[in-house]
Design a protein around this motif. Structure first.
Motif, PDB file in Angstrom:
ATOM      1  N   ALA A 128       6.712   0.649   7.486  1.00  0.00           N
ATOM      2  CA  ALA A 128       6.947  -0.825   6.741  1.00  0.00           C
ATOM      3  C   ALA A 128       8.258  -0.671   6.913  1.00  0.00           C
ATOM      4  O   ALA A 128       8.183  -2.900   7.276  1.00  0.00           O
ATOM      5  CB  ALA A 128       6.067  -0.353   5.567  1.00  0.00           C
ATOM      6  N   GLN A 129       8.923  -0.320   6.371  1.00  0.00           N
ATOM      7  CA  GLN A 129      10.412  -0.857   6.065  1.00  0.00           C
ATOM      8  C   GLN A 129      10.132  -1.583   7.456  1.00  0.00           C
ATOM      9  O   GLN A 129      11.017  -2.265   8.064  1.00  0.00           O
ATOM     10  CB  GLN A 129      11.098   0.571   5.060  1.00  0.00           C
ATOM     11  CG  GLN A 129      12.574  -0.968   5.481  1.00  0.00           C
ATOM     12  CD  GLN A 129      13.453   0.688   5.315  1.00  0.00           C
ATOM     13  OE1 GLN A 129      13.088   2.067   4.636  1.00  0.00           O
ATOM     14  NE2 GLN A 129      14.740   0.761   5.870  1.00  0.00           N
ATOM     15  N   ALA A 148      12.700  -2.149  -2.478  1.00  0.00           N
ATOM     16  CA  ALA A 148      12.322  -0.651  -2.730  1.00  0.00           C
ATOM     17  C   ALA A 148      11.964   0.436  -1.574  1.00  0.00           C
ATOM     18  O   ALA A 148      11.764   1.582  -1.406  1.00  0.00           O
ATOM     19  CB  ALA A 148      10.959  -1.067  -3.060  1.00  0.00           C
ATOM     20  N   VAL A 149      12.344  -0.310  -0.488  1.00  0.00           N
ATOM     21  CA  VAL A 149      12.215   0.574   1.075  1.00  0.00           C
ATOM     22  C   VAL A 149      13.953  -0.136   1.716  1.00  0.00           C
ATOM     23  O   VAL A 149      13.965  -0.836   2.089  1.00  0.00           O
ATOM     24  CB  VAL A 149      11.210  -0.130   2.462  1.00  0.00           C
ATOM     25  CG1 VAL A 149       9.730   0.164   1.600  1.00  0.00           C
ATOM     26  CG2 VAL A 149      11.350  -1.601   1.889  1.00  0.00           C
ATOM     27  N   ARG A 198       0.691  -1.097   0.157  1.00  0.00           N
ATOM     28  CA  ARG A 198       0.051   0.410  -0.082  1.00  0.00           C
ATOM     29  C   ARG A 198       0.681   1.022  -0.010  1.00  0.00           C
ATOM     30  O   ARG A 198       0.759   2.341  -0.307  1.00  0.00           O
ATOM     31  CB  ARG A 198      -0.857  -0.146   0.831  1.00  0.00           C
ATOM     32  CG  ARG A 198      -2.548  -0.828   1.001  1.00  0.00           C
ATOM     33  CD  ARG A 198      -3.119   0.302   1.834  1.00  0.00           C
ATOM     34  NE  ARG A 198      -3.358   0.354   2.971  1.00  0.00           N
ATOM     35  CZ  ARG A 198      -3.102  -0.697   3.908  1.00  0.00           C
ATOM     36  NH1 ARG A 198      -4.809  -1.213   3.720  1.00  0.00           N
ATOM     37  NH2 ARG A 198      -3.129  -0.221   5.113  1.00  0.00           N
ATOM     38  N   ALA A 199       1.947   1.369   0.357  1.00  0.00           N
ATOM     39  CA  ALA A 199       2.591   1.874   0.450  1.00  0.00           C
ATOM     40  C   ALA A 199       3.686   2.974  -0.513  1.00  0.00           C
ATOM     41  O   ALA A 199       4.113   3.767  -1.169  1.00  0.00           O
ATOM     42  CB  ALA A 199       3.631   2.375   2.327  1.00  0.00           C
ATOM     43  N   ALA A 254       4.728  -1.437  13.261  1.00  0.00           N
ATOM     44  CA  ALA A 254       3.512  -1.240  11.156  1.00  0.00           C
ATOM     45  C   ALA A 254       2.045   0.082  11.901  1.00  0.00           C
ATOM     46  O   ALA A 254       1.866  -0.051  11.400  1.00  0.00           O
ATOM     47  CB  ALA A 254       3.481  -2.639  11.155  1.00  0.00           C
ATOM     48  N   LEU A 255       2.572   0.698  12.922  1.00  0.00           N
ATOM     49  CA  LEU A 255       1.158   1.073  13.126  1.00  0.00           C
ATOM     50  C   LEU A 255       1.510   2.603  12.828  1.00  0.00           C
ATOM     51  O   LEU A 255       0.191   3.145  12.674  1.00  0.00           O
ATOM     52  CB  LEU A 255       1.090   0.998  14.895  1.00  0.00           C
ATOM     53  CG  LEU A 255      -0.035   0.109  16.207  1.00  0.00           C
ATOM     54  CD1 LEU A 255      -0.163   0.541  17.489  1.00  0.00           C
ATOM     55  CD2 LEU A 255      -0.957   0.194  15.127  1.00  0.00           C
ATOM     56  N   ARG A 256       2.288   2.525  12.735  1.00  0.00           N
ATOM     57  CA  ARG A 256       2.932   3.639  11.893  1.00  0.00           C
ATOM     58  C   ARG A 256       3.112   3.573  10.442  1.00  0.00           C
ATOM     59  O   ARG A 256       3.472   2.997   9.745  1.00  0.00           O
ATOM     60  CB  ARG A 256       4.540   4.569  12.318  1.00  0.00           C
ATOM     61  CG  ARG A 256       5.123   6.025  11.708  1.00  0.00           C
ATOM     62  CD  ARG A 256       6.024   6.511  12.068  1.00  0.00           C
ATOM     63  NE  ARG A 256       7.209   6.812  10.937  1.00  0.00           N
ATOM     64  CZ  ARG A 256       7.947   7.203  11.096  1.00  0.00           C
ATOM     65  NH1 ARG A 256       8.359   6.874  12.441  1.00  0.00           N
ATOM     66  NH2 ARG A 256       8.428   7.411   9.855  1.00  0.00           N
ATOM     67  N   ARG A 257       1.742   3.945   9.777  1.00  0.00           N
ATOM     68  CA  ARG A 257       1.498   2.826   8.874  1.00  0.00           C
ATOM     69  C   ARG A 257       1.870   3.902   7.568  1.00  0.00           C
ATOM     70  O   ARG A 257       1.476   3.988   5.993  1.00  0.00           O
ATOM     71  CB  ARG A 257      -0.208   3.123   8.625  1.00  0.00           C
ATOM     72  CG  ARG A 257      -0.558   2.369   9.265  1.00  0.00           C
ATOM     73  CD  ARG A 257      -1.948   2.607   9.479  1.00  0.00           C
ATOM     74  NE  ARG A 257      -2.686   1.069  10.136  1.00  0.00           N
ATOM     75  CZ  ARG A 257      -3.782   1.612  11.206  1.00  0.00           C
ATOM     76  NH1 ARG A 257      -4.639   1.847  10.992  1.00  0.00           N
ATOM     77  NH2 ARG A 257      -3.713   0.292  11.834  1.00  0.00           N
ATOM     78  N   ASP A 258       3.024   4.527   7.076  1.00  0.00           N
ATOM     79  CA  ASP A 258       3.636   4.707   6.095  1.00  0.00           C
ATOM     80  C   ASP A 258       4.162   4.324   5.484  1.00  0.00           C
ATOM     81  O   ASP A 258       5.245   2.623   6.055  1.00  0.00           O
ATOM     82  CB  ASP A 258       4.322   6.525   6.201  1.00  0.00           C
ATOM     83  CG  ASP A 258       5.162   6.421   7.415  1.00  0.00           C
ATOM     84  OD1 ASP A 258       5.496   5.124   8.143  1.00  0.00           O
ATOM     85  OD2 ASP A 258       5.815   7.388   7.636  1.00  0.00           O
ATOM     86  N   ALA A 259       5.406   4.643   4.808  1.00  0.00           N
ATOM     87  CA  ALA A 259       6.772   3.957   4.388  1.00  0.00           C
ATOM     88  C   ALA A 259       7.350   2.637   5.254  1.00  0.00           C
ATOM     89  O   ALA A 259       7.713   1.572   5.052  1.00  0.00           O
ATOM     90  CB  ALA A 259       7.119   4.055   2.759  1.00  0.00           C
TER      91      ALA A 259
END
Lengths: 503, 133, 625, 523
Positions: free
Chosen positions: D190-191, B110-111, B101-102, D182-187
């Motif tokens: 996620a990383q 990519a990250v 999603r991000a 992951a509660l911080r839902r930005d990239a």
């Protein structure tokens, strides 16, 4: 007045400055000057109490621990908060209290700052705790207590005309000494785990019994390294000059008069009596480094351009005599070390007051910019500087001389230094000529000479009052060394193996 | 009864494959498959080991006096592992979804911007973003 | 009573120094004169009391100090030796203090301030220190006085510190004497370790009874000798004295002629029993004294500066005293009584103190009149200031040892002692005797030369006689009395001078030689050369003026290497020792940066590290079992 | 008597609910929150309260058990002895102390268990309170449930005495934290989560392989049993297999403690996670990892100390050195903290380098590690409390640099005093006596065993760490912007700040607690 009265004295002596610091820290409304006066008052009370303690200790005998007060603190480590006073620690406690009063008094006029007073009082409390601690770990904790306040003093109130310099000097000071004391901690832990007790009096009584020679040597090396950094011993001394150069007058005075004493006190109180066999192995090295330091620092002073740095380097030389006295492992040498310790505290404190006053006027401590012709421009400061210099070069009749004489005498008759004892003594004695050379150079550049126009004001009455006690102490100790030597004469025998008998 | 060595070799091969999968793949899902292989290698090891008599390898020589755990530890442990693996995959897929999603991709490359040595690293990304806008 | 007198002799000048600094500026002169006058009275009282009541061995002063297993009593002692020398010191000090009140008239200019208050206090401090040396009953206490004297000398030589030469001379004086003083410090150390005491009486007793180990005694004596040589400006530590003439002339009279420089001789006399246990050391002392005696006299011959001339003559004369005490071990004096053995040296010490102080103060007057110390600027004193010239002449005759002046008797006593030693058959005695006789000739030559230049010669001054203040003239008369009449003392010698024997043979030879030499020098102008020094070859003149270039030798051998070493140390401090400390910063930074390289941000790379780590530690663990 | 014995030997475990209260309470709270959320979505205060109540109940349980003083065992299974020729129960070997443990117990309440649980719950309460205004504000239910699940796992881990329970508890304490990150839902969130996830999975693989090998070698999953088998001195090949298993398991646990080289995820994840979660990771999660290592090595594998003690020594000093060296040049507060927690992990594990053959030395090592852990967690919480506050009040938010703290002592004297004090506690320099005593406690076994290289490097690391802690403290007092607005402290934050400060102060005065946390025998 025998018996067990006055046991409250030492805890109060330790806690009073610390509590004062805490109160001053917590009350931000006080004006800085008032804070400095309060600090002076606390210091004064501390001084009076320490005089009382000294009197009681003298009355009951300097030879053993008096005024003992103890309470459990961390029994899992065998750590007791236990304090006591004897002939070794009494003079140092007095010196610390005196310098606390004088620095606070100094702060009432010169750039008073409430937090600086807090630091001064913390250092005082920590130092008194170190000098009176009868438990190895407590000694260590107290030993470390003075680091952070001193770091603040250098880093925050340091001479900040060059960006980042105070922070650098402060960091170098604290990191160097912290590394050293961490190493020392290893040695202390080793002693505690191997003997099962951390009670210093008990350990001194055992005098290394139950510790193998190897263990003692390892522990002695570790502990001596830690203390040598603080003392400082050549070649572990390079933190000192920048710290002194950058620190404000208050900081320099405390650093020279109190902090450097912790290291040598530790050697006399911990390393020598608790690890005699280990020290016997370490002593020749210690003596060698001490003598090298005397000559090395003296030579460096000969070409040094910054007056504060020069005084700092001369401290290294002075502490070289202290270390030599300790390394000799003789009663005379130990007495000399203790005397030189006090003498250096008094004299270098005086010198730093004088240099600080000069620096306040000229905004520089560079010899070329300060001089020449001080004797005509600022006669009072000039004479104080001359007095300090003359005391610093070890003129007989002033305090420093006795320490040097006894240290050299100790080294001469030391069996612990082996074949090198007499060469060491001779080189150390030659070091006094170098000391004379660099001090006379300072006087020649600064005090003498044709004054240039552009006069600064001479020492104010306040400054003179601040410095006078130190002048009197220098003369008093120099002319009448009996009491101080008497205080240590008995007790050093107890600290040395076999009662310090010289074969 | 097959020799113990066979399952062990198989377990090693599976573990190796799993490790290779985790290391070589950049696609998050494929990496997870590698991880599954690794976990199953462990399972195989556990089950194979439970075929030994009580006391394990240490007791092979000693015929008597060994205490047997009534709970059949090897097998029950394998069941635990399967459960854990399931939970793991559950969490993992949720994260992969978040990642997708991000960034619109499930490639791990990519990250990387949080890695201090990566090319896309910025010390304070939020401030940088705020300044950029 | 004796105790009080001795204490007062020490404490009065000390108190004068303190009060002079602390009270009103205008009282400084009063304090200074009062202090030294008090000291003189106390010293005379002490001498009288000691002569009647006998010596007092212990007078409490600074308490005692417990060092290790021994206790040092910082006490005074009083005997005839100390009392006699004290009288001489106090007398000269009083003369100098009175003289100085006039010498340092007014405040001076901003360029050259007189700084009288500091000066007077320092002179008082010096007097106290000298008194302490004289009266010290313990070597450590003596050391205190000894070095405080050195400090006072430093301060006074550098009194006109606006002059670069004065600054340099002050430093030089202090450093060279301090170098010698290491010997005294180490001697104390050696005696603490070897003899277990530093009390002078105790040491002398133990030495006389052979209780001190030979090694200890020899080491201690050699070390003491170093201090003596430094303080008394003997070869090879003599170069500071001529330079010290940069100090005000009264100071030269007091410190660098009459008192401080003879402290070394006093020390040997004081500790002669100890010195006698190490004859070899005394022989070395005699050699050094002989070299100094002749060398300094030669150098004096060619000096172009009146004060430097007198300084070299001081070196030469002090060498006489030292030689006299150093031949003691070679003399066969019935009882071997150390007091008697020291007597010739002490006698010369006393007479020299008088005539040399007189000479310097007179020279000060001359300088005051002429405004320069260069001999070239002087002349014709006989015509302009006849009384001053007479006084100057008395001093010179004393110096030259022309009978019946004081110097003659004491110098002949020295030569008598040397001859006695020579008769005993030792080379030391012969050497001293030859050197002494040669020096008599040289002394006569330069004394006569000084007279012929200063008193005769062409008048450089305006005919109007320059008026001298009474305070400057009075002390000259005061000092002229003992200079002339010292010989009278020998008719009723005090106990301390009992060992004095004047051999008629040497005495007559010496007197004749001295008279001839003076006459030759005086006659020189009539024979065509204005100055007998110019009769010497130019090359020799330069060498002698330069005092054999010894200064340059020291500079090359000591000063330059030390400074070179200091720069090396400073560089090493920064580039070696501190480099390691400074390197920790960059090292940690680089290490941190390198380690950070692993933080690529790629998740599977981190997993790879887990695997790698696991494998590595597993293999390591398996290897460890 | 006979029936009792046979009942104990049937192999059906009995469950002591009181002993398990610290584990059960968070789980019950978790379920209640889920239930409440299902009934009335979006409830805020009740779910906060339920979560808090769960943690406090667990803490109460710990306190009760500690006061009770009695060691409890639960989930014990009997065993039977296999003998050729005859069937049926016979006497168990003496070494197994059947009266206490039966064949083996999966969960034991001992001083160790309670100490770790106390530390975990302390951290959990603080992190929950800190999160209420941050990540917990938006996703309350998710945050609270995940946090409670982690806590349940961590508390269970402390009591776990068999490898299966250990694994399950460890994963329970790990997987939910990935969700929390992951509660911080930005990239970046996620990383951060992916980074942690992959490391966790790889480590789990290692752990399971290790457990498999251990099981292979000893035939049991019960730690007491494994200890006995290994102590009996098996053949060398068996020993090698066991060591391989032990070290692989250690490698599998290492990431949780952030031991080098399993630490790589730490800075990235801390930087990518919400700050309170970073705090949670550095306290609760790390405590769980330490307890796993302590339980596995100290209770299960003391006999293999010859293999793992030197390795731990090397890893510990490596961890400290690497962590400190990289931390020296960090500018972002949270990254500096991340690297400093790496370094501190080295200190926590340091005492194990000294484990020797005697039971006492292992106990000493454990006591050192847990004592250090306590000091570290308390100081860490205080630091994170201030960092969270700064992040909330400063423009650059969670990734604020150290420069943000310039002159903070002028505007926020109390908070900066707490921060300075806590940093000094971490550095181990008075006035942070707590940290100093903790370092003494950690170094003591190492010095006692005379492992000099390790001890000396550790000592030098004190200075290394001091450099960056003091850099931070120096900024606090440096002259700076006086115009910054005053903070508005929320009650929850105030409680954490005050509590952590009081903790630092209390433990500095009463350092006895740190040194004497584990007086009894180790089980």
């Amino acid at each position: 007045m025998t018996g067990t009265g006055y046991t409250w004295l030492l805890p109060v002596l330790v806690l009073l400055p610390l509590a004062g610091a805490l109160v001053l820290l917590a009350v931000p409304l006080l004006s800085d000057r008032l804070a400095a006066w309060i600090g002076t008052a606390i210091g004064g009370v501390t001084l009076l109490l320490s005089l009382l303690a000294a009197f009681v200790t003298w009355d009951r005998g300097f030879g053993r621990m008096q005024l003992q007060a103890r309470t459990d603190w961390i029994s899992a480590l065998g750590l007791e908060a236990s304090l006591g006073l004897d002939g070794v620690s009494t003079p140092l406690v007095l010196l610390t209290a005196l310098l606390a009063v004088l620095t606070c008094l100094h702060l009432t006029r010169a750039e008073p700052d409430r937090l600086l007073v807090v630091c001064v009082l913390t250092v005082t409390g920590g130092a008194i705790a170190t000098f009176t601690a009868l438990d190895l770990l407590l000694f260590f904790v107290a030993f470390e207590t003075v680091l952070i306040p001193m770091w603040f003093v250098i880093g925050v109130w340091g001479d900040g005309r060059q960006e980042g310099q105070p922070a650098n000097a402060a960091a170098r000071f604290v990191l160097y000494t912290a590394a050293g004391s961490a190493v020392m901690l290893l040695g202390i832990i080793l002693v505690i785990t191997r003997t099962g007790t951390s009670d210093i009096t008990e350990l001194i009584q055992r005098g290394g019994a139950g510790l193998s020679a190897t263990t003692q040597t390892v522990a002695a090396v570790l502990i001596v390294i830690g203390l040598a950094v603080k003392t400082p011993m050549w070649p572990l001394h390079t933190w000192l000059p920048p710290a002194h150069t950058i620190a404000p007058t208050t900081g320099s005075v405390l650093l020279a008069g109190v902090l450097l004493k912790l290291g040598t006190y530790g050697l006399v109180r911990v390393a020598v009596p608790i690890l005699p066999a280990g020290m016997a192995n370490v002593a020749p090295w210690l003596g060698g480094f001490a003598v090298t330091g005397i000559v090395w620092a003296g030579l460096a002073c000969l070409v040094e351009r910054d007056l504060k740095r020069l005084v700092a380097l001369s401290s290294v030389a002075h502490m070289g005599f202290v270390l030599l006295g300790v390394a000799s492992m003789t009663p005379t040498g130990l007495q000399g070390a203790l005397f030189a310790n006090i003498a250096h505290g008094v004299v270098s404190a005086l010198l730093f007051f004088v240099v600080g006053a000069l620096k306040d006027r000229q905004h520089s401590s560079d010899l070329q910019q300060l001089g020449p012709g001080l004797r005509d421009r600022m006669p009072r400061l000039g004479w104080l500087l001359t007095f300090g210099a003359v005391a610093g070069l070890g003129l007989p009749g002033l305090a420093v001389f006795w320490g040097e004489l006894l240290a050299v005498a100790g080294a001469w008759q030391s069996s612990g230094l082996g074949m090198l004892n007499r060469p060491f003594a001779v080189i150390a004695a030659a070091g006094t000529v170098i000391a004379a050379a660099y001090w006379l150079r300072v006087l020649r550049v600064l005090w003498q000479g044709r004054p240039e126009p552009g006069q600064g004001p001479d020492a104010t009455r306040h400054e003179t009052v601040t410095m006078m006690p130190l002048v009197l102490a220098t003369v008093g100790l120099g002319l009448v060394p009996g009491p101080l030597l008497g205080a240590t004469a008995g007790v050093v025998r107890l600290l040395l193996p076999g009662g310090g008998a010289v074969p | 009864m097959i020799h113990l060595l066979g399952p062990l070799v198989l377990a090693s091969v599976l573990a190796g494959l799993g490790v290779y999968g985790i290391l070589a793949r950049r696609n998050a899902v494929l990496v997870l498959i590698g991880a599954e292989l690794l976990l199953n290698a462990a399972n195989l090891l556990l089950v194979a080991a439970s075929t030994l008599p009580a006391g394990g390898l240490a007791a092979l020589g000693q015929a008597t006096g060994q205490v047997q755990d009534p709970l059949i530890p090897g097998q029950s442990m394998a069941i635990f592992v399967i459960t854990i693996a399931a939970a793991e995959i559950g969490v993992a897929l949720a994260i992969v979804l978040l990642l997708f999603r991000a960034r619109g991709t499930v490639e791990l490359t990519a990250v990387q911007e949080l890695g201090e040595a990566s090319a896309t690293y910025t010390e304070t990304p939020q401030t940088a973003k705020a300044n950029g806008q | 009573m004796t105790e009080s007198a001795a204490l007062l002799a020490v404490l009065l000048p000390a108190a004068a120094a303190v009060f002079g600094l602390l009270t009103k500026r205008s009282w400084a002169a009063d304090w200074a004169v009062l202090g030294s006058a008090g000291a003189l009275i106390a010293a005379i009282a002490e001498l009288t009391l000691v002569s009647t009541d006998g010596p007092v061995s212990s007078i409490g002063l600074l308490g005692s100090a417990q060092l290790g297993s021994i206790t040092i009593g910082l006490d005074l002692r009083s005997d005839q030796l100390s009392a006699v020398v004290a009288v001489m010191v106090a007398l000269v000090a009083l003369c100098v203090q009175i003289y100085s009140t006039a010498y340092f008239q007014g405040e001076g200019t901003a360029e050259t301030p007189t700084r009288y208050r500091a000066y007077a206090a320092t002179v008082s401090m010096f007097t106290a220190a000298m008194m302490l040396v004289i009266h010290a009953g313990d070597l450590v206490l003596l050391l205190i006085g000894w070095e405080v004297m050195g400090l006072a000398s430093y301060l006074l030589v550098g009194h006109h510190s606006e002059r670069a030469a004065a600054r340099a001379a002050a430093v030089k004086a202090f450093l060279i004497t301090r170098t010698g003083d290491i010997g005294l410090v180490l001697a104390v150390v050696v005696l603490i370790a070897g003899a277990g005491t530093t009390s002078i009486a105790e040491l002398n007793r133990a030495a006389a009874e052979n209780e001190i180990g030979h090694g200890t005694a020899v080491t201690a004596v050699l070390l003491l000798l170093a201090a003596v040589v430094g303080k008394s400006a003997q070869f090879p530590l003599h170069t500071w004295l001529p330079d010290a003439m940069e100090g005000p002339t009264p100071v030269s009279a007091l410190i660098h002629a009459a008192t401080m420089v003879v402290a070394g001789v006093f020390l040997v006399a004081r500790m002669l029993p100890l010195f006698l246990t190490a004859p070899g050391a005394l022989q070395i002392g005699a050699v050094l004294a002989s070299v100094s005696m002749v060398g300094a006299a030669l150098a004096a011959l060619a000096q172009t500066d009146l004060k430097r001339l007198l300084a070299y003559s001081t070196i030469s004369q002090v060498a006489y005293m030292l030689a006299a005490v150093c031949v003691a071990s070679d003399r066969e004096l019935g009882s071997g009584d150390p007091v008697g053995l020291a007597a010739p040296g002490v006698a010369h010490l006393l007479s020299h103190g008088a005539f040399k102080a007189l000479l310097f103060l007179a020279a000060g007057c001359v300088v005051h009149i002429v405004g320069s110390t260069a001999l070239a600027d002087m002349g014709g004193l006989w015509r302009t200031h006849r009384s001053l010239a007479v006084l100057f002449g008395i001093g010179l005759l004393g110096l030259a040892g022309v009978p019946p002046f004081g110097g003659f008797w004491s110098k002949e006593a020295v030569l008598g002692a040397a001859e006695e030693a020579a008769h005993a058959g030792t080379w030391v005695g012969w050497m001293v005797l030859v050197a002494g006789v040669a020096t008599i000739v040289l002394t006569g030559l330069y004394a006569g030369r000084a007279w012929s230049i200063v008193a005769m010669g062409r008048t450089q001054l305006s005919p109007a006689p320059h008026h001298l203040p009474a305070a400057m003239v009075f002390p000259l008369y005061l000092l002229a009395v003992p200079s002339v009449a010292f010989g009278v003392l020998l008719l009723w010698p005090p106990e301390v001078l009992h060992g004095l024997h004047i051999q008629p043979g040497t005495a007559i030879t010496g007197a004749l030689l001295a008279i001839c030499a003076v006459a030759a020098a005086l006659a020189a102008p009539r024979l065509g050369t204005a100055d007998i020094a110019t009769a010497l070859p130019a090359r020799a003149q330069t060498v002698l003026l330069d005092a054999f270039g010894f200064d340059r030798v020291i500079r090359v051998l000591v000063v330059r290497p030390v400074f070179w070493l200091a720069t090396v140390v400073k560089a090493a401090e920064h580039d070696v020792i501190d480099a390691y400390v400074r390197a920790t910063g960059p090292t940690t930074t680089i290490a941190g940066k390198l380690l950070r390289l692993a933080q690529t941000g790629l998740a599977s790379a981190y997993a790879a590290w887990v695997f790698v780590g696991a494998v590595v530690i597993t293999v390591a663990g398996m290897a460890l079992v | 008597m006979l029936t009792e014995t046979s009942a104990r030997l049937t192999g059906v475990p009995s469950i002591d609910l009181v002993a398990l209260l610290p584990v059960i309470a968070p789980v019950v709270a978790l379920l209640l929150i889920l239930l409440a959320d299902a009934l009335r979505p979006g409830l805020r205060l009740p779910s906060d309260l339920i979560g808090l109540a769960g943690l406090l109940t667990a803490a109460g349980g710990v306190a009760y058990l500690a006061l009770d003083g009695e060691d409890r065992n639960t989930a014990c299974s009997g065993g039977f002895v296999v003998t050729t020729g005859q069937t049926g129960p016979t006497r168990l070997p003496e070494s197994l102390s059947p009266a206490e443990f039966g064949f083996g117990c999966s969960y034991v309440v001992s001083d160790l268990t309670l100490a770790v649980q106390g530390i975990v719950l302390l951290g959990a309460v603080a992190c929950l309170l800190l999160a209420l205004n941050g990540p917990g504000a938006k996703d309350r239910t998710a945050h609270h449930t995940l946090l409670l699940a982690t806590v349940a796992g961590a508390t269970a881990l402390a009591g776990a005495r068999d490898l299966a329970t250990l694994t399950v508890a460890l994963e329970t304490a790990t997987l939910p934290t990935i969700g929390l990150i992951a509660l911080r839902r930005d990239a970046q969130g996620a990383q951060a989560a992916v980074t942690m996830l992959l490391t966790a999975i790889a480590s789990l693989g290692m752990l399971l392989l290790g457990i498999g090998l251990l099981f292979l070698a000893t035939g049991s999953l019960y730690l007491f049993r494994i200890a006995d088998v290994l102590a009996a001195g098996p053949d060398r090949p068996v020993l090698v297999v066991a060591v391989a298993g032990a070290v692989l398991s250690l490698a599998g646990i290492g990431f949780k403690v952030s031991l080098v080289p399993f630490h790589m995820w730490t800075p990235d994840t801390y930087a990518g996670a919400p700050l309170p979660i970073a705090a949670f990771l550095s306290t609760v999660s790390k405590a769980a990892g330490v307890s796993a290592a302590v339980v596995l090595l100290g209770i299960g594998l003391p006999a293999l100390h010859e293999a793992w003690a030197p390795l731990i020594g090397i890893l510990a000093v490596l961890t400290m050195t690497v962590g400190n060296l990289i931390a020296l040049r960090q500018n972002v507060a949270v990254r500096l903290l991340a690297w400093s927690t790496v370094a501190q992990a080295g200190w926590v594990m340091l005492p194990f380098a000294a484990a020797g053959p005697s039971r006492d030395s292992v106990r000493e090592a454990t006591a050192g590690a847990i004592g250090y852990l306590l000091a570290y967690v308390v100081a860490s919480l205080a630091v994170f409390a201030v960092v969270v506050l700064v992040a909330r009040h400063h423009r650059s938010g969670e990734e604020h640099t150290l420069q943000t703290y310039r002159g903070l002592s002028r505007t926020e004297p109390v908070a900066s005093a707490v921060l300075a004090f806590a940093l000094l506690c971490l550095a181990g320099l008075p006035p942070g006596v707590m940290g100093l005593i903790a370092k003494v406690v950690a170094l003591r076994p190492v010095v006692d065993a005379e492992v000099w290289p390790v001890a000396v490097i550790a000592a030098l690391n004190v200075a290394l760490a001091l450099a960056y802690y003091l850099r931070w403290v120096a900024l606090l007092v440096a002259p700076g912007d006086r115009s910054a607005p005053r903070w508005r402290l929320r009650p929850a934050e105030g409680i954490v700040l005050g509590g952590a400060a009081a903790g630092c102060l209390g433990l500095s005065v009463g350092a006895e607690v740190i040194a004497g946390l584990l007086p009894g025998i180790l089980h």
